[in-house]
Scaffold this motif. Sequence first.
Motif, short mmCIF file in Angstrom:
data_model
loop_
_atom_site.label_atom_id
_atom_site.label_comp_id
_atom_site.label_asym_id
_atom_site.label_seq_id
_atom_site.Cartn_x
_atom_site.Cartn_y
_atom_site.Cartn_z
N PHE A 6 -2.02 -1.09 7.47
CA PHE A 6 -3.02 -0.42 7.13
C PHE A 6 -2.70 1.07 6.74
O PHE A 6 -3.24 1.99 7.08
N ASN B 87 -1.49 8.71 7.43
CA ASN B 87 -2.61 8.67 8.94
C ASN B 87 -1.38 8.63 10.49
O ASN B 87 -0.45 7.50 9.58
N GLU C 72 -1.82 6.31 14.03
CA GLU C 72 -3.08 5.76 14.94
C GLU C 72 -2.17 6.24 16.01
O GLU C 72 -1.16 6.48 16.58
N THR D 102 -6.67 7.92 16.40
CA THR D 102 -6.39 8.14 14.96
C THR D 102 -6.71 8.67 14.29
O THR D 102 -8.26 8.98 13.89
N CYS E 189 -6.71 9.94 9.79
CA CYS E 189 -6.54 9.34 9.04
C CYS E 189 -5.52 10.67 7.42
O CYS E 189 -5.88 11.56 8.55
N ALA E 190 -5.32 9.79 6.88
CA ALA E 190 -4.19 10.67 6.00
C ALA E 190 -4.84 11.42 6.13
O ALA E 190 -4.02 13.21 5.65
N GLU E 191 -5.56 11.47 5.40
CA GLU E 191 -6.69 13.25 4.78
C GLU E 191 -6.74 14.33 5.59
O GLU E 191 -6.99 15.23 5.26
N PRO F 27 -11.76 7.73 0.44
CA PRO F 27 -11.70 8.23 2.18
C PRO F 27 -13.09 7.55 2.79
O PRO F 27 -14.38 7.76 2.59
N CYS F 28 -12.84 7.62 4.16
CA CYS F 28 -13.89 7.42 5.08
C CYS F 28 -15.06 8.48 5.00
O CYS F 28 -14.55 9.33 4.58
N1 THU Z 1 -7.19 5.04 6.78
C1 THU Z 1 -6.83 6.63 6.28
O1 THU Z 1 -5.89 6.93 6.75
N2 THU Z 1 -7.75 7.17 4.95
C2 THU Z 1 -8.91 6.98 4.83
O2 THU Z 1 -9.28 6.66 3.98
C3 THU Z 1 -9.36 5.02 5.64
C4 THU Z 1 -8.00 4.58 6.76
C5 THU Z 1 -6.80 4.67 7.78
C6 THU Z 1 -6.53 4.90 9.14
C7 THU Z 1 -5.99 3.84 9.70
O3 THU Z 1 -5.12 4.12 10.61
C8 THU Z 1 -6.77 2.51 8.88
O4 THU Z 1 -5.91 3.25 7.78
C9 THU Z 1 -7.20 1.86 8.81
O5 THU Z 1 -8.48 1.69 9.47
#
Ligand code: THU
Length: 127
Positions: A24, A42, A44, A51, A53-55, A85-86
């Motif tokens: 992903f 992102n 991992e 991991t 995240c991109a943000e 975003p998560c």
């Molecule tokens: N991920 C992001 O980079 N940003 C988000 O807001 C949601 C999740 C990444 C983390 C992980 O590498 C992959 O997406 C699956 O969760």
Amino acid sequence: MNYDEMINLAERASKNAYAPYSKFKVGACVLTDSGKVYTGCNFENSSFGMTICAERNAVGSAVADGERKIKAVAIFSPNMKNCTPCGACRQVLSEFKSDDGLDVIVQGEDGVKVYPIEKLLPETFAL
Ligand code: THU
């Protein structure tokens, strides 16, 4: 820099995502008060919890360059429309929101969608 251009930069960054486990890919582009832009993707790890995240990657680059106020963040994933975003990243973005707020921009089904950060993280925790 307009929101469409920011989505384009986020899309470009997503191509560098290191996501061999989830497959992903995500890219992000932040715009600061001073008009500078920073991108992130992102990345991992075999130890999954490491991991990033991109943000948070993009925010970290801005902070490392001395920036503290973020006006907007664009997020793009080739795997999902409306990739907001998560929860962890919502909290991190809130920490650096500009005095005028922070817009979260995502690629919707047709065109960009804009969410004020307060809508995505109401009653935000802050010290
Ligand atoms: N991920 C992001 O980079 N940003 C988000 O807001 C949601 C999740 C990444 C983390 C992980 O590498 C992959 O997406 C699956 O969760």
